[in-house]
Design a protein around this motif. Structure first.
Motif, PDB file in Angstrom:
ATOM      1  N   TYR A 141      44.577 107.689  18.332  1.00 36.36           N
ATOM      2  CA  TYR A 141      43.552 106.669  18.559  1.00 36.36           C
ATOM      3  C   TYR A 141      43.350 105.802  17.309  1.00 36.36           C
ATOM      4  O   TYR A 141      43.116 104.604  17.399  1.00 36.36           O
ATOM      5  CB  TYR A 141      42.235 107.313  18.974  1.00 36.36           C
ATOM      6  CG  TYR A 141      42.196 107.721  20.432  1.00 36.36           C
ATOM      7  CD1 TYR A 141      42.391 106.779  21.442  1.00 36.36           C
ATOM      8  CD2 TYR A 141      41.964 109.040  20.808  1.00 36.36           C
ATOM      9  CE1 TYR A 141      42.363 107.149  22.781  1.00 36.36           C
ATOM     10  CE2 TYR A 141      41.928 109.419  22.136  1.00 36.36           C
ATOM     11  CZ  TYR A 141      42.131 108.469  23.126  1.00 36.36           C
ATOM     12  OH  TYR A 141      42.090 108.832  24.448  1.00 36.36           O
ATOM     13  N   LYS A 167      49.669  98.777  17.262  1.00 29.04           N
ATOM     14  CA  LYS A 167      49.183  99.364  18.513  1.00 29.04           C
ATOM     15  C   LYS A 167      50.246  99.290  19.568  1.00 29.04           C
ATOM     16  O   LYS A 167      50.925  98.298  19.725  1.00 29.04           O
ATOM     17  CB  LYS A 167      47.930  98.589  18.954  1.00 29.04           C
ATOM     18  CG  LYS A 167      47.288  99.158  20.210  1.00 29.04           C
ATOM     19  CD  LYS A 167      46.023  98.397  20.509  1.00 29.04           C
ATOM     20  CE  LYS A 167      45.367  98.885  21.776  1.00 29.04           C
ATOM     21  NZ  LYS A 167      44.146  98.154  22.078  1.00 29.04           N
ATOM     22  N   LYS A 168      50.380 100.410  20.308  1.00 29.36           N
ATOM     23  CA  LYS A 168      51.385 100.433  21.382  1.00 29.36           C
ATOM     24  C   LYS A 168      50.754 100.955  22.652  1.00 29.36           C
ATOM     25  O   LYS A 168      49.850 101.750  22.589  1.00 29.36           O
ATOM     26  CB  LYS A 168      52.572 101.329  21.025  1.00 29.36           C
ATOM     27  CG  LYS A 168      53.466 100.681  19.971  1.00 29.36           C
ATOM     28  CD  LYS A 168      54.821 101.320  19.982  1.00 29.36           C
ATOM     29  CE  LYS A 168      55.764 100.642  19.039  1.00 29.36           C
ATOM     30  NZ  LYS A 168      57.116 101.168  19.094  1.00 29.36           N
ATOM     31  N   SER A 223      51.484 105.737  23.114  1.00 31.95           N
ATOM     32  CA  SER A 223      51.034 106.020  24.480  1.00 31.95           C
ATOM     33  C   SER A 223      51.615 107.331  24.982  1.00 31.95           C
ATOM     34  O   SER A 223      50.909 108.148  25.585  1.00 31.95           O
ATOM     35  CB  SER A 223      51.434 104.871  25.411  1.00 31.95           C
ATOM     36  OG  SER A 223      50.789 103.677  25.031  1.00 31.95           O
ATOM     37  N   GLN A 224      52.910 107.547  24.701  1.00 29.97           N
ATOM     38  CA  GLN A 224      53.547 108.795  25.128  1.00 29.97           C
ATOM     39  C   GLN A 224      52.967 109.984  24.374  1.00 29.97           C
ATOM     40  O   GLN A 224      52.772 111.063  24.955  1.00 29.97           O
ATOM     41  CB  GLN A 224      55.061 108.727  24.904  1.00 29.97           C
ATOM     42  CG  GLN A 224      55.765 107.617  25.694  1.00 29.97           C
ATOM     43  CD  GLN A 224      55.942 106.354  24.907  1.00 29.97           C
ATOM     44  OE1 GLN A 224      54.998 105.877  24.263  1.00 29.97           O
ATOM     45  NE2 GLN A 224      57.149 105.788  24.943  1.00 29.97           N
ATOM     46  N   GLN A 239      45.951 103.285  17.045  1.00 32.77           N
ATOM     47  CA  GLN A 239      45.746 102.249  18.066  1.00 32.77           C
ATOM     48  C   GLN A 239      44.475 101.438  17.799  1.00 32.77           C
ATOM     49  O   GLN A 239      44.072 100.625  18.618  1.00 32.77           O
ATOM     50  CB  GLN A 239      45.677 102.891  19.454  1.00 32.77           C
ATOM     51  CG  GLN A 239      46.994 103.505  19.897  1.00 32.77           C
ATOM     52  CD  GLN A 239      46.893 104.182  21.255  1.00 32.77           C
ATOM     53  OE1 GLN A 239      45.921 104.886  21.552  1.00 32.77           O
ATOM     54  NE2 GLN A 239      47.888 103.966  22.092  1.00 32.77           N
ATOM     55  N   ARG A 244      49.963 110.258  23.244  1.00 33.66           N
ATOM     56  CA  ARG A 244      48.631 110.545  23.772  1.00 33.66           C
ATOM     57  C   ARG A 244      48.707 111.350  25.070  1.00 33.66           C
ATOM     58  O   ARG A 244      47.913 112.257  25.303  1.00 33.66           O
ATOM     59  CB  ARG A 244      47.865 109.235  24.002  1.00 33.66           C
ATOM     60  CG  ARG A 244      46.394 109.454  24.307  1.00 33.66           C
ATOM     61  CD  ARG A 244      45.615 108.164  24.237  1.00 33.66           C
ATOM     62  NE  ARG A 244      45.958 107.270  25.338  1.00 33.66           N
ATOM     63  CZ  ARG A 244      45.469 106.039  25.456  1.00 33.66           C
ATOM     64  NH1 ARG A 244      44.665 105.543  24.527  1.00 33.66           N
ATOM     65  NH2 ARG A 244      45.801 105.288  26.483  1.00 33.66           N
TER      66      ARG A 244
END
Length: 314
Positions: free
Chosen positions: A239, A313-314, A212-213, A242, A215
């Motif tokens: 992506y 996935k995070k 997430s960070q 994820q 991205r």
């Protein structure tokens, strides 16, 4: 105790685990383990043979804060492959602006200039490994020297013809701040440091699986430079990790529009095409599309760039 190293790859906010263990960036698991055991025996409190309590404390700190983490990050095949994939990206990016790289040791300058850099690199690493932890107070200096060698080797492996000015100029090396110069092509404009920072942080976050960070960093990079193929291919990696196949495909396609030779995007696109073909309703059993689709996506994403697409996935 805090260990600060600000030369070589460390200068670019990158932890050079290979330098900590003094192994080549292409070392395999057996070489890494052999080197780690040798260093651990030298630094462990029960066998270090330190002259006094201060040296024992220093040895213990070096082992726990530098050597053990380096081994943990390099011994496992997947972690090592992810780490070396990011190393290659760092070397490629620095090779695009070689004039910004300062070399402080004769070994690094010679490696920058010698034609047979691969053999010279291996020999230099071998020589420094003999003295790396021999004198504990000089260990950080040795790590910094090795990291400079790793930096030059990665840049030269990126396909650039590099040469150290100090190798040809009359000015002694000790009296000049040496930069690696590219004599094979015209000088390129200096890369925006803010943009480069986004990419560097994103690559490090991908290795740590903090997706997430990563991205967020890449979205900021794309706001600055919407036509950056590297940013598009890296966010495609995020992506894919994820399991957001559609978004990954969009960014890989865009990266290839901007740069048809983008290796990350090419390999990612191949993986996606293979996965979509396997999960297509007309490709085989319907169960492949339903219950097995998520599991298949994860398995297909594993192994790409040494596991760069793998992970939860995070």
């Amino acid at each position: 105790m805090s260990f600060q190293i600000e030369r070589g790859l460390f200068k670019y906010d990158f932890i050079d685990y290979h330098a900590v263990l003094c192994v080549r960036v292409d070392a395999d698991a057996s070489e890494i383990r052999k080197r780690y055991l040798k260093i651990a025996r030298r630094l462990h409190p029960d066998s270090c043979g330190a002259a006094n309590d201060d040296e024992k404390r220093l040895a213990s700190q070096l082992l726990s804060k530098l050597v053990n983490p380096a081994y943990e990050n390099l011994y496992q095949d997947r972690n090592r492959a992810e780490h070396t994939a990011v190393l290659a990206q760092v070397g490629k990016r620095l090779a695009q602006d070689p004039s910004s790289v300062e070399l402080t040791t004769d070994n690094a300058r010679q490696l920058a200039a010698t034609p047979n850099y691969d053999s010279a690199y291996k020999n230099a690493i071998s020589q420094v490994s003999k003295i790396q932890y021999k004198t504990l107070k000089q260990s950080l200096e040795a790590i910094a020297q090795i990291s400079e060698l790793n930096l030059v080797y990665l840049m030269r492996s990126a396909g650039k013809s590099l040469k150290s000015p100090s190798a040809t100029n009359a000015t002694p090396a000790s009296h000049t701040n040496t930069a690696v110069e590219n004599h094979a092509a015209p000088a390129k404009p200096k890369e925006d440091p803010v943009f480069a920072g986004y990419l560097r942080r994103a690559q490090e976050l991908i290795v740590k699986n903090q997706l997430s960070q990563a991205r967020v960093e890449l979205q900021d990079a794309l706001k600055m430079k919407p036509n950056s193929s590297e940013s598009h291919s890296l966010i495609g990696v995020v992506y894919m990790k994820q399991n957001q196949i559609k978004m990954a495909k969009i960014h890989f396609d865009r990266a290839l529009q901007l740069n048809p030779k983008d290796e990350t995007a090419l390999e990612g696109k191949t993986k996606i095409d293979k996965f979509l073909k396997k999960t297509s309703p007309g490709a085989g059993k319907k169960s492949t599309v339903s219950a097995g689709a998520s599991k298949s996506a994860k398995s297909e994403s594993g192994g790409l760039f040494g596991g760069l697409f793998g992970g939860k996935k995070k």
